[in-house]
Each structure stands twice: as structure tokens, then as C-alpha cells.
Design a protein around this motif. Structure first.
Motif, PDB file in Angstrom:
ATOM      1  N   THR A   1       8.794  20.581 -31.146  1.00 49.83           N
ATOM      2  CA  THR A   1       9.503  20.022 -30.263  1.00 49.83           C
ATOM      3  C   THR A   1       9.605  18.722 -29.988  1.00 49.83           C
ATOM      4  OG1 THR A   1       8.840  20.844 -28.106  1.00 49.83           O
ATOM      5  CG2 THR A   1      10.081  22.505 -29.460  1.00 49.83           C
ATOM      6  N   GLY A   2       8.503  17.994 -30.426  1.00 51.32           N
ATOM      7  CA  GLY A   2       8.343  16.705 -29.779  1.00 51.32           C
ATOM      8  C   GLY A   2       7.389  16.456 -29.352  1.00 51.32           C
ATOM      9  N   PRO A   3       6.908  15.302 -28.065  1.00 53.32           N
ATOM     10  CA  PRO A   3       5.629  15.387 -27.430  1.00 53.32           C
ATOM     11  C   PRO A   3       5.448  16.373 -26.580  1.00 53.32           C
ATOM     12  CG  PRO A   3       7.163  13.255 -27.477  1.00 53.32           C
ATOM     13  CD  PRO A   3       7.836  14.179 -28.273  1.00 53.32           C
ATOM     14  N   ILE A   4       4.169  16.788 -26.404  1.00 49.61           N
ATOM     15  CA  ILE A   4       3.992  18.020 -25.742  1.00 49.61           C
ATOM     16  C   ILE A   4       2.959  17.835 -24.439  1.00 49.61           C
ATOM     17  CG2 ILE A   4       4.616  19.719 -27.327  1.00 49.61           C
ATOM     18  CD1 ILE A   4       1.849  20.223 -27.861  1.00 49.61           C
TER      19      ILE A   4
ATOM     20  N   LEU B   1      12.176  -5.139 -20.771  1.00 50.20           N
ATOM     21  CA  LEU B   1      12.381  -3.775 -20.788  1.00 50.20           C
ATOM     22  C   LEU B   1      11.099  -3.097 -20.556  1.00 50.20           C
ATOM     23  CD1 LEU B   1      13.288  -1.069 -22.302  1.00 50.20           C
ATOM     24  CD2 LEU B   1      12.028  -1.770 -24.346  1.00 50.20           C
ATOM     25  N   LEU B   2      11.215  -2.040 -19.790  1.00 51.71           N
ATOM     26  CA  LEU B   2      10.392  -1.072 -19.092  1.00 51.71           C
ATOM     27  C   LEU B   2      10.556   0.268 -19.737  1.00 51.71           C
ATOM     28  CD1 LEU B   2       7.795  -0.059 -17.459  1.00 51.71           C
ATOM     29  CD2 LEU B   2       8.995  -0.112 -15.481  1.00 51.71           C
ATOM     30  N   ASP B   3       9.701   0.908 -20.560  1.00 48.74           N
ATOM     31  CA  ASP B   3      10.098   2.335 -20.943  1.00 48.74           C
ATOM     32  C   ASP B   3       8.907   3.290 -20.656  1.00 48.74           C
ATOM     33  OD1 ASP B   3      10.403   4.664 -22.170  1.00 48.74           O
ATOM     34  OD2 ASP B   3      11.881   3.839 -23.910  1.00 48.74           O
ATOM     35  N   PHE B   4       8.944   3.968 -19.540  1.00 48.42           N
ATOM     36  CA  PHE B   4       7.530   4.862 -19.103  1.00 48.42           C
ATOM     37  C   PHE B   4       7.885   6.121 -19.433  1.00 48.42           C
ATOM     38  CE2 PHE B   4       5.076   7.336 -16.315  1.00 48.42           C
ATOM     39  CZ  PHE B   4       3.804   6.991 -16.565  1.00 48.42           C
ATOM     40  N   ARG B   5       6.935   6.912 -20.295  1.00 45.58           N
ATOM     41  CA  ARG B   5       7.349   8.391 -20.465  1.00 45.58           C
ATOM     42  C   ARG B   5       5.960   9.360 -20.385  1.00 45.58           C
ATOM     43  NH1 ARG B   5      11.125   8.259 -26.184  1.00 45.58           N
ATOM     44  NH2 ARG B   5      11.999   6.421 -25.416  1.00 45.58           N
ATOM     45  N   ASN B   6       6.104  10.393 -19.677  1.00 43.09           N
ATOM     46  CA  ASN B   6       5.118  11.329 -19.367  1.00 43.09           C
ATOM     47  C   ASN B   6       5.409  12.804 -19.711  1.00 43.09           C
ATOM     48  OD1 ASN B   6       2.257  11.305 -17.724  1.00 43.09           O
ATOM     49  ND2 ASN B   6       3.226  13.174 -16.780  1.00 43.09           N
ATOM     50  N   TYR B   7       4.261  13.376 -20.285  1.00 37.90           N
ATOM     51  CA  TYR B   7       4.522  14.660 -20.508  1.00 37.90           C
ATOM     52  C   TYR B   7       3.359  15.654 -20.039  1.00 37.90           C
ATOM     53  CZ  TYR B   7       7.132  12.091 -23.997  1.00 37.90           C
ATOM     54  OH  TYR B   7       8.280  11.126 -24.750  1.00 37.90           O
ATOM     55  N   ALA B   8       3.972  16.579 -19.154  1.00 41.51           N
ATOM     56  CA  ALA B   8       2.901  17.429 -18.567  1.00 41.51           C
ATOM     57  C   ALA B   8       2.964  18.772 -19.120  1.00 41.51           C
ATOM     58  CB  ALA B   8       3.144  17.506 -17.020  1.00 41.51           C
ATOM     59  N   ASN B   9       1.968  19.315 -19.586  1.00 39.37           N
ATOM     60  CA  ASN B   9       1.942  20.454 -20.304  1.00 39.37           C
ATOM     61  C   ASN B   9       1.488  21.776 -19.389  1.00 39.37           C
ATOM     62  OD1 ASN B   9       0.973  22.839 -22.088  1.00 39.37           O
ATOM     63  ND2 ASN B   9       2.009  21.442 -23.594  1.00 39.37           N
ATOM     64  N   TRP B  10       2.039  22.824 -19.330  1.00 37.11           N
ATOM     65  CA  TRP B  10       1.672  23.846 -18.462  1.00 37.11           C
ATOM     66  C   TRP B  10       1.433  25.425 -19.442  1.00 37.11           C
ATOM     67  CZ3 TRP B  10       4.227  28.828 -17.159  1.00 37.11           C
ATOM     68  CH2 TRP B  10       3.406  29.657 -16.098  1.00 37.11           C
ATOM     69  N   LYS B  11       0.133  25.538 -19.537  1.00 31.98           N
ATOM     70  CA  LYS B  11      -0.465  26.740 -20.490  1.00 31.98           C
ATOM     71  C   LYS B  11       0.129  26.842 -21.819  1.00 31.98           C
ATOM     72  CE  LYS B  11      -0.689  29.685 -16.556  1.00 31.98           C
ATOM     73  NZ  LYS B  11      -0.626  31.178 -16.026  1.00 31.98           N
TER      74      LYS B  11
ATOM     75  N   LYS C   1       2.905  26.331 -23.003  1.00 29.98           N
ATOM     76  CA  LYS C   1       4.366  26.799 -23.228  1.00 29.98           C
ATOM     77  C   LYS C   1       5.409  26.063 -22.757  1.00 29.98           C
ATOM     78  CE  LYS C   1       2.350  31.677 -23.140  1.00 29.98           C
ATOM     79  NZ  LYS C   1       2.485  33.021 -22.470  1.00 29.98           N
ATOM     80  N   ILE C   2       5.128  25.266 -21.578  1.00 29.14           N
ATOM     81  CA  ILE C   2       6.444  24.604 -20.892  1.00 29.14           C
ATOM     82  C   ILE C   2       5.795  23.248 -20.652  1.00 29.14           C
ATOM     83  CG2 ILE C   2       7.694  24.379 -18.825  1.00 29.14           C
ATOM     84  CD1 ILE C   2       7.357  27.305 -18.265  1.00 29.14           C
ATOM     85  N   VAL C   3       6.751  22.242 -21.043  1.00 31.09           N
ATOM     86  CA  VAL C   3       6.610  20.540 -21.164  1.00 31.09           C
ATOM     87  C   VAL C   3       7.417  20.193 -19.756  1.00 31.09           C
ATOM     88  CG1 VAL C   3       6.323  18.687 -22.097  1.00 31.09           C
ATOM     89  CG2 VAL C   3       5.564  20.686 -23.400  1.00 31.09           C
ATOM     90  N   LEU C   4       7.151  19.529 -19.136  1.00 29.41           N
ATOM     91  CA  LEU C   4       7.876  18.662 -18.166  1.00 29.41           C
ATOM     92  C   LEU C   4       7.740  17.345 -18.471  1.00 29.41           C
ATOM     93  CD1 LEU C   4       9.425  18.428 -15.352  1.00 29.41           C
ATOM     94  CD2 LEU C   4       7.422  18.221 -14.282  1.00 29.41           C
TER      95      LEU C   4
ATOM     96  N   VAL D   1      12.907  19.890 -18.218  1.00 28.84           N
ATOM     97  CA  VAL D   1      11.928  21.105 -18.508  1.00 28.84           C
ATOM     98  C   VAL D   1      11.931  21.540 -19.959  1.00 28.84           C
ATOM     99  CG1 VAL D   1      11.112  23.299 -17.892  1.00 28.84           C
ATOM    100  CG2 VAL D   1      11.892  21.659 -16.161  1.00 28.84           C
ATOM    101  N   ARG D   2      11.078  21.592 -20.963  1.00 26.65           N
ATOM    102  CA  ARG D   2      11.392  21.910 -22.288  1.00 26.65           C
ATOM    103  C   ARG D   2      10.520  23.409 -22.711  1.00 26.65           C
ATOM    104  NH1 ARG D   2      10.434  16.103 -25.045  1.00 26.65           N
ATOM    105  NH2 ARG D   2      12.257  15.042 -23.800  1.00 26.65           N
TER     106      ARG D   2
END
Length: 206
Positions: free
Chosen positions: A90-93, A115-125, A127-130, A205-206
Motif C-alpha cells: 500500500t506504499g511506505p509502511i 519547499l519543505l516536505d516532511f513525511r513520517n510513517y509509524a508502524n504498529w504490529k 498491520k496499521i500505519v500512521l 491511518v492506513r
């Protein structure tokens, strides 16, 4: 007026925009995840008015090309990039990405872009990505307003596509609030998402 003589013609009028561009760049890696980018692009824009029809009296074809003044500019840019994100179906996890960029145009059009483009991907178990994204973009100086963007859509502020607002809807025809407003898109509410600078935060929330 053709060849100094006035003629009655029936013709269609077409507007033709021709954009030619070239881009090149290089990068210097500091580590596996970070690098410095140096890029440059050049653009030439030409706008023409085309008349296609026929002479009403003689039925001879009429083909007239009226060329307007175009413009050209160069845009060098420098950017600091970091990316250690891991991708899934589904993309970055998991991980983080950011891009800090500064550019300046030279030529017929002059403006500065930051330009400032900041992205963070927090993974939970697993299964779920914030997913969190902070974007700040500003174009200022000179002709910056000629390059306004629509900040809705999937790449910027989700849920506000250009077609999300109907010009005949009550939302767009709120006469009390926007009675003295000149709309650039037939909807003053949608105009609030058009501009040369923006700062926004997305959380999903993905």
C-alpha cells in the motif's frame, strides 16, 4: 485583414500553447539514506492564436497564425534529501522522508521557491500505519503569482478535488459572505485553495 485588404470570413479561433523544456541534475550521496541534489531546468513558453476558416465571398481557405510574445526562464535548484522509508503493498509502511529545497528563476520570469516536505510513517504490529506529512511551499517575488497552484487533490489536501465544488451550489453562491469578491474559478470558496504559498499537515491511518 489579409494582405492589406479587408475580407469577410467565417473562421474558428484556436488558442495554442507550446511549452518546451529541458532538465538535468546530479546528486552527491552523504550516506545510504541522504544526498544533496543539484538540478537545473529551462522552459520556453509560446502562445499562438490560430484562425481557420474560409472567405465568405470566394470560399477560399483562410489560415492565419498570430504569434504572441512568449517567455523563457532558467531555474536552478538545490535540495537536501533524506529517505529511509520501507515500502509495502500500500506504499511506505515504516521510516521517514524529507526534502528541503530552494530554487530561483532567471530570465523573463523571476521568482524564488522554497519547499519543505516532511513525511513520517509509524508502524504498529505490521498491520496499521500512521502516515504524517507536513508540506510548506512558498513562491515569492517577481512573477510568483503567475504560478499559483490549486492545493486540493490527492497530492496536497485530500478530499478537496477541483470538482468537489459546484459553481451553482449554495456553497459557491454564498452571496452574503462573498458579495464583493471577484472569483477566479466561479466559486469563491474554492478560490481559498488557490495561491502561490501554502502550509498544511496531513495525518492518515492506513
Amino acid at each position: 485583414d489579409v494582405k492589406g485588404q479587408e475580407r469577410l470570413v467565417a473562421a474558428n479561433v484556436f488558442l495554442r500553447d507550446v511549452v518546451r523544456g529541458a532538465q538535468g541534475g546530479m546528486s552527491y550521496p552523504f550516506s545510504t539514506f541522504s544526498r544533496l541534489e543539484l538540478n537545473a531546468s529551462g522552459v520556453h513558453y509560446q502562445s499562438d492564436v490560430l484562425f481557420r476558416g474560409y472567405d465568405v465571398e470566394t470560399f477560399e481557405p483562410v489560415e492565419i497564425d498570430q504569434r504572441n510574445d512568449g517567455f523563457s526562464y532558467m531555474q536552478p535548484e538545490i535540495a537536501l534529501v533524506f529517505d529511509n522509508a520501507l515500502s509495502g503493498w500500500t506504499g511506505p509502511i515504516y521510516g521517514r522522508r524529507y526534502r528541503v529545497q530552494l530554487s530561483r528563476t532567471f530570465g523573463d520570469l523571476r521568482f524564488t521557491e522554497a519547499l519543505l516536505d516532511f513525511r513520517n510513517y509509524a508502524n504498529w504490529k505490521q498491520k496499521i500505519v500512521l502516515a504524517t506529512r507536513l508540506v510548506g511551499l512558498s513562491r515569492f517575488g517577481g512573477e510568483a503569482n503567475r504560478f499559483a497552484l490549486y492545493w486540493g487533490g490527492p497530492y496536497f489536501i485530500r478530499g478537496y478535488d477541483y470538482n468537489s465544488f459546484e459553481p451553482i451550489s449554495g456553497e459557491c453562491r454564498a452571496s452574503r459572505l462573498y458579495a464583493d469578491t471577484v472569483s477566479i474559478s466561479r466559486c469563491p470558496v474554492r478560490d481559498q485553495l488557490v495561491g502561490s504559498s501554502a502550509l498544511f499537515l496531513n495525518t492518515e491511518v492506513r
